[in-house]
Scaffold this motif. Structure first.
Motif, PDB file in Angstrom:
ATOM      1  N   LYS B  47     -12.157  -9.351  -3.006  1.00  0.00           N
ATOM      2  CA  LYS B  47     -10.747  -9.307  -2.592  1.00  0.00           C
ATOM      3  C   LYS B  47      -9.901  -8.540  -3.606  1.00  0.00           C
ATOM      4  CE  LYS B  47     -10.293 -13.291   0.449  1.00  0.00           C
ATOM      5  NZ  LYS B  47      -9.649 -14.604   0.607  1.00  0.00           N
ATOM      6  N   LEU B  50     -10.382  -4.895  -3.126  1.00  0.00           N
ATOM      7  CA  LEU B  50      -9.753  -4.392  -1.897  1.00  0.00           C
ATOM      8  C   LEU B  50      -8.230  -4.530  -1.906  1.00  0.00           C
ATOM      9  CD1 LEU B  50     -12.372  -5.815   0.571  1.00  0.00           C
ATOM     10  CD2 LEU B  50     -11.736  -3.415   0.411  1.00  0.00           C
ATOM     11  N   GLY B  51      -7.692  -5.107  -2.962  1.00  0.00           N
ATOM     12  CA  GLY B  51      -6.236  -5.243  -3.041  1.00  0.00           C
ATOM     13  C   GLY B  51      -5.696  -6.439  -2.289  1.00  0.00           C
ATOM     14  N   LEU B  52      -6.572  -7.344  -1.832  1.00  0.00           N
ATOM     15  CA  LEU B  52      -6.085  -8.534  -1.128  1.00  0.00           C
ATOM     16  C   LEU B  52      -5.610  -9.590  -2.119  1.00  0.00           C
ATOM     17  CD1 LEU B  52      -8.841  -8.855   1.621  1.00  0.00           C
ATOM     18  CD2 LEU B  52      -6.462  -8.196   1.976  1.00  0.00           C
ATOM     19  N   VAL B  53      -6.208  -9.584  -3.297  1.00  0.00           N
ATOM     20  CA  VAL B  53      -5.839 -10.538  -4.345  1.00  0.00           C
ATOM     21  C   VAL B  53      -5.433  -9.744  -5.578  1.00  0.00           C
ATOM     22  CG1 VAL B  53      -6.842 -12.226  -5.941  1.00  0.00           C
ATOM     23  CG2 VAL B  53      -7.261 -12.445  -3.500  1.00  0.00           C
ATOM     24  N   ARG B  54      -4.325 -10.160  -6.200  1.00  0.00           N
ATOM     25  CA  ARG B  54      -3.836  -9.458  -7.398  1.00  0.00           C
ATOM     26  C   ARG B  54      -4.566  -9.981  -8.620  1.00  0.00           C
ATOM     27  NH1 ARG B  54       1.602  -7.570  -7.048  1.00  0.00           N
ATOM     28  NH2 ARG B  54       2.048  -8.356  -9.138  1.00  0.00           N
ATOM     29  N   ASP B  69      -4.183   1.211  -2.209  1.00  0.00           N
ATOM     30  CA  ASP B  69      -3.595   2.539  -2.043  1.00  0.00           C
ATOM     31  C   ASP B  69      -4.078   3.104  -0.699  1.00  0.00           C
ATOM     32  OD1 ASP B  69      -3.235   5.318  -2.013  1.00  0.00           O
ATOM     33  OD2 ASP B  69      -3.261   5.425  -4.196  1.00  0.00           O
ATOM     34  N   MET B  73      -7.794   3.508   0.903  1.00  0.00           N
ATOM     35  CA  MET B  73      -8.173   2.589   1.992  1.00  0.00           C
ATOM     36  C   MET B  73      -8.596   3.347   3.268  1.00  0.00           C
ATOM     37  SD  MET B  73      -7.848  -0.014   0.210  1.00  0.00           S
ATOM     38  CE  MET B  73      -8.251  -1.437   1.170  1.00  0.00           C
TER      39      MET B  73
END
Lengths: 277, 302
Positions: B47, B50-54, B69, B73
């Motif tokens: 995640k 994939l940028g789902l979680v910081r 980005d 993506m």
């Protein structure tokens, strides 16, 4: 722009979940009941009032306002129902994962959903207001004054509630979010009356409290302005009624409400951008 | 440029460290298996990539760009572990919606969607609502949406979950096809057999820490296991095998599993056995099962 695609999907979702059809059917049922009640009321008032045209118009308008008040209430309820889990539901189910990993920004998801919900809400309110106006015209040859402005303000009232609910859905589960938004609306409703009673009895403290709460949650203020505009001048002079308004929030309040919606939407975007999915 | 790079990537939830300073590089065109027990931090890592979680600290780069980005993506496909969907959509509408999210033109969508449905074994199901799909069929349509954009990097989180043996084999074939096409595959899976069959390299994560990364041979520590099948294997002969390594297992007097350091020792062992009277039927080098390696590495790190 992916925003429009998300908006389209949000609308499509509501259609597929039969929300739109149920809304339309219940709206028609509401209009049917209103038409029946309005017909009997107008028949009786015309018979008893006779030549007193003012009384007939007053009654026709009063009942129309009662109908519009119900439309506004239904609009607020719909605003909460359609938006209460729009983000939290997709986050909880994981549906958001395949969407948020596509080449689009998170703000596009939030704004897209907001636009889809706004379209749905607007359609519902316009449909009911148009239907109601048609009924009052067909039965009493009466069209509530400033009905266009009033409808727009009712949409704005629902939009305030819907945007707050969207903001809540970025962090709160559906039930908690629904409770918070409805409580806020209830608070604004009470504040609206507090302000009105305060104005009548010249109690500045009550007026101030009402104004402050209206600034925190301006939904009810938009209905008050809509109701004020949609009643004839002599009724305004008469003072408040259960469904109308004795005084109206200013145009500045409308501008404030529009800004309020934008700020809440921006806050929803910001929260959604920062949260883990 | 690495296809996937994690630099001191860290995620904390309060006092709990989900991922601890993870450093990882995945080459372009590589099939990378990411292993770990439940709650080890695999899905959190994916995640973050994939940028789902910081991330709480550190940095992740996919195709040289920050996760999330849109430019990156556009070249990434993702099948989540718990793939969920809009159940009222038909299979074709679902893929069409996701293809539009990729910005795919209508003409390409019309060509690509039937092609993918055929590829994942769902041809003929275009007009069926996803609500009527079985778990395996949903997994297949999820795979199709992950491949819509001809991705350069694909993240597959438990791709064979819910699939029957035939479906699992098809996924393995698909992963091989992707590798042959130069696609980078990041595979999260509990199915060690499929990781073993499909992956070039493997990373093992335990309690948020990446404890080993390497090829299966590297993970085995450079050792090789050899199965010896022979008659007249006396206890002296079995003891004598110790000069080339360690006897791991003995089954009766005809079968021995020997762990040795190098492949070059095999002809020497065969000659020595024959010279000393053993009737040799087979001497088969066998890779150590990933499951054994995984258990040994994870338990060894405890």
């Amino acid at each position: 722009m992916k925003v429009w695609l998300i908006a389209e999907m949000t609308f499509h979702e509501a259609r597929q979940r039969r929300l739109v059809w149920i809304g339309a059917l219940l709206g028609l049922l509401f209009l049917g009941v209103f038409a029946l009640g309005y017909h009997y009321m107008y028949q009786d008032v015309s018979r008893y009032a006779g030549a007193f045209t003012t009384q007939v118009i007053s009654a026709a308008n009063g009942f129309a306002l009662m109908g519009l008040y119900a439309v506004n209430f239904l609009g607020v309820m719909l605003a909460v129902i359609i938006s209460v889990d729009t983000l939290s539901g997709e986050i909880a189910s994981g549906t958001i994962h395949t969407i948020a990993t596509k080449p689009l920004r998170r703000w596009e998801i939030v704004v897209g959903k907001w636009l889809g919900l706004l379209a749905m809400l607007s359609l519902f309110i316009v449909f009911l207001c148009a239907g109601l106006t048609l009924i009052t015209w067909l039965i009493a040859r009466h069209i509530p004054p400033n009905i266009m402005q009033g409808t727009a303000l009712m949409i704005l009232c629902g939009t305030v509630v819907m945007t707050l609910s969207l903001l809540g859905s970025t962090y709160l589960a559906a039930l908690a979010n629904g409770v918070v938004v409805l409580m806020l609306y209830g608070l604004a409703f009470a504040a609206g009356w507090m302000e009105e009673f305060g104005a009548i009895f010249q109690n500045t403290s009550a007026v101030r409290v009402g104004i402050v709460i209206s600034l925190l949650m301006p939904a009810e203020a938009m209905w008050k302005r809509a109701a004020y505009l949609m009643q004839p001048g002599f009724l305004r002079e008469f003072g408040m009624s259960p469904f109308g308004a004795g005084s109206a929030p200013s145009s500045a309040m409308v501008v404030y409400t529009l800004l309020y919606v934008l700020v809440i939407l921006a806050a929803a975007v910001r929260l959604f951008q920062r949260r883990d999915l | 440029m690495w296809a996937i790079e994690a630099i001191s990537l860290r995620k904390e939830y309060g006092r709990t460290v989900a991922v601890a300073d993870l450093n990882l590089q995945v080459c372009q065109g590589e099939v990378f298996g990411f292993l770990g027990a439940n709650g080890a931090g695999k899905t959190t890592t994916v995640k973050m990539l994939l940028g789902l979680v910081r991330p709480s600290a550190g940095q992740a780069l996919v195709l040289g760009r920050r996760p999330g980005d849109p430019t990156a993506m556009a070249h990434i496909g993702f099948l989540p572990e718990h793939f969920r969907f809009h159940p009222w959509l038909t299979a074709a509408d679902f893929l069409d919606y996701h293809a539009r999210l990729y910005g795919m033109p209508a003409e390409e969508r019309r060509r690509r969607i039937p092609e993918l449905l055929e590829r994942v074994g769902l041809a003929g199901w275009e007009r069926t609502r996803l609500a009527k799909f079985s778990k395996g069929m949903l997994q297949r349509i999820g795979l199709a949406q992950a491949l819509l954009n001809h991705p350069q990097v694909v993240f597959l989180d438990e791709p064979t979950s819910g699939l029957d043996p035939l479906g699992r084999r098809e996924v393995r074939d698909l992963i091989r096809e992707l590798r042959d096409a130069g696609v980078t595959v990041f595979l999260n899976s509990h199915m060690l057999g499929e990781v073993e069959a499909a992956c070039d390299r493997v990373g093992i994560i335990r309690q948020g820490e990446l404890i080993r990364v390497g090829t299966l041979e590297e993970l085995a520590g450079g050792t090789l296991q050899v199965e010896i099948r022979a008659r007249a294997l006396t206890p002296e002969l079995i003891a004598g095998l110790a000069r080339w390594g360690r006897v791991v297992r003995q089954e009766g007097s005809e079968r021995v599993l020997l762990e040795t350091a190098e492949e070059e020792a095999l002809p020497v062992i065969a000659a020595w056995l024959v010279e000393n009277g053993a009737r040799l039927y087979a001497l088969t080098p066998c890779r150590r099962p990933l499951e054994d390696l995984f258990v040994q590495i994870v338990e060894g790190a405890q």
